[in-house]
Write an enzyme that holds these catalytic residues in place. Structure first.
Site, PDB file in Angstrom:
ATOM      1  CE  LYS A 233      -2.004   2.982   1.969  1.00  0.00           C
ATOM      2  NZ  LYS A 233      -1.679   4.374   1.583  1.00  0.00           N
TER       3      LYS A 233
ATOM      4  CD  GLU B  65      12.173   2.732   8.521  1.00  0.00           C
ATOM      5  OE1 GLU B  65      13.373   2.971   8.343  1.00  0.00           O
ATOM      6  OE2 GLU B  65      11.396   2.509   7.585  1.00  0.00           O
TER       7      GLU B  65
ATOM      8  CB  CYS C 107      12.904   8.792  10.088  1.00  0.00           C
ATOM      9  SG  CYS C 107      13.754   7.399   9.374  1.00  0.00           S
TER      10      CYS C 107
ATOM     11  CD  GLU D  44      10.025  12.537  12.087  1.00  0.00           C
ATOM     12  OE1 GLU D  44       8.952  11.955  12.254  1.00  0.00           O
ATOM     13  OE2 GLU D  44      11.041  11.987  11.611  1.00  0.00           O
TER      14      GLU D  44
END
Ligand code: TXE
Length: 441
Positions: free
Chosen positions: A191, A267, A301, A398
């Site tokens: 996906k 993750e 990330c 973040e």
């Protein structure tokens, strides 16, 4: 300041969009609902094309195809050597289509075309080749239990795997997940992120060309709350592998627990520190720290978003990094002079700008950048804050954009960090490279 490059890119031949439907059981098909959604070019904010919007019914069909291919098909039953041979062919086909694939990620994700050609796409074929080599080296162990008793373990493919991937590395994330699953003999449903569906559909087409049997790789484009949620809560999916935000990671784990307790790999986000000591080469440190936050426009990330500089070189470092950020070229991903393309979409663009406003309101000092650039599209200047504090949002959250927070530390940093509520968190970002998707029996 983070100027928009000026070269003429209008002469660049944009890729023709060939695949916009779901790929289920080896065929490109419309969504059961007939729905489609727009995928947008972040260089302009304009629609590139419409793509099939998969939902629960389409996930059901894709899982059934993957289940049949796993229970009855050739892929898990052929030798590892043969799987590896087909994966090598798949890798060759990627290499033959590098330009088109890098161009698709440039218009869909705003990634630099030159970097895509040199890094992202070659790493996809490299990942496939690495795991192709592992496919015939999957061994169990023999255990001597006692003088008369011996036991052994076998490594078997886990079964049907669901891969939910993000938009920041549409190609590499596809192969970081698909390659080990193929090597292990699993079948799968991918996906892709709704922002970047185009290259994934091209990879589905190449899988068929390479000779990967129907049903082994299925690609269902669509939105997270519908297609992604249907995949993570599906009763017939044995494992889910997710890369994306921490909040959605939690939902995926909940869905797995509440359905069939499928195995989960997550993750998630990160807020990585860069620490520069007095004895560093200031020029090189400034180059690397800047690259650490502007690489892939900060949408990674492991972006070095918190930069701690020891007091002895702090002033010199600030001056250097500011000079370099001001000279950094933000521009069209096809312009060979560009060093940074647009953010992936309007949401991400606005989110980053709102963090910048937060930083200013919280009292950090804007050293460079701080605003959007260009007349259209989602471009943001490389932005550096000084006087940042540990409890500011720009230091804690973040941002996933080209925004660096600079902080000074001194020789007694242990004390400083201990008493200053220093909040370095364990980076929850995990690497999937070692994951072969096998279970031991
Ligand atoms: O991620 P989402 P978003 C971080 C980064 C970024 C933030 C938000 O901080 O700013 O996440 O990005 C699918 N069930 N990372 O909103 O929503 C979705 O369709 C199942 C870090 O784009 O997590 C997409 O395919 N799936 C990260 C994928 O999850 C769902 C890379 C990621 O989308 C779902 C990307 C649901 N309920 C963002 N909702 C990294 N580690 O590199 C969404 N999805």
């Amino acid at each position: 300041m983070g100027s928009i490059g000026n070269s003429d890119v209008s002469s660049f031949k944009l890729p023709k969009i060939k695949f916009t439907k779901l790929f289920i059981n080896g065929e490109f098909v419309d969504a059961v609902s007939g729905n489609t959604f727009e995928t947008i070019d972040p260089r302009t904010g304009e629609v590139i094309t419409r793509v099939a919007e998969g939902g629960k019914e389409d996930i059901d069909l894709a899982v059934k195809a993957a289940r049949d291919a796993f229970d009855k098909g050739a892929w898990p039953r052929m030798s590892g050597f043969e799987r590896g041979r087909i994966m090598m062919k798949y890798a060759d086909l990627i290499d033959e289509n590098i330009e088109e694939l890098a161009a698709l990620d440039a218009i869909d994700a705003g990634k630099l075309f030159s970097w895509g050609k040199a890094l992202d796409i070659p790493q996809c074929s490299q990942l496939l080749r690495y795991y192709a080599g592992a496919a015939d080296k999957i061994h169990g162990e023999t255990l001597k239990m006692s003088r008369d008793l011996q036991a052994y373990t076998l490594r078997e493919p886990i079964g049907v795997v669901g891969h939910i991937i993000p938009w920041n590395f549409p190609s590499m994330m596809f192969f970081m997940k698909v390659s080990p699953s193929l090597a292990a003999g699993c079948t799968m449903i991918v996906k892709p992120a709704e922002q970047t569906p185009l290259s994934a559909l091209f990879y589905a087409h190449l899988a068929k060309q390479a000779g990967i049997p129907d049903g082994v790789i299925n690609v269902v484009t669509g939105f997270g709350p519908k297609a992604g949620a249907a995949l993570s809560s599906h009763m017939d999916v044995d494992k889910i592998s997710f890369t994306g935000s921490t909040d959605v990671g939690r939902l995926v784990m909940q869905a797995a627990a509440q359905s069939n307790l499928k195995v989960v790999s997550l993750e998630l986000g990160g807020k990585s520190p860069v620490i520069i000591f007095d004895d560093a080469d200031v020029d090189m440190a400034a180059d690397l720290a800047l690259l650490g936050i502007v690489y892939n426009k900060g949408e990674i990330c492991v972006a070095g978003s918190r930069v701690y500089v020891q007091e002895g070189i702090y002033d010199k470092f600030v001056q250097k990094v500011a000079e370099k950020a001001k000279a950094w070229v933000v521009g069209d991903p096809f312009d060979p002079l560009s060093q940074q393309g647009p953010q992936v979409d309007k949401n991400q663009f606005e989110k980053i700008l709102s963090y910048i406003e937060h930083g200013k309101r919280e009292g950090a000092t804007l050293l460079t950048g701080g605003k959007a650039c260009g007349e259209k599209g989602y471009y943001i200047e490389p932005t550096i804050f000084t006087d940042a504090k540990e409890d500011m949002l720009i230091v804690k959250d973040e941002i996933f954009g080209p925004v660096m927070s600079l902080m000074k530390f001194n020789r007694n940093c242990d004390e400083q960090f201990k008493h200053g509520k220093h909040s370095v968190e364990i980076n929850p970002c995990r690497c999937h490279l070692g994951q072969l998707l096998l279970r031991i029996r």
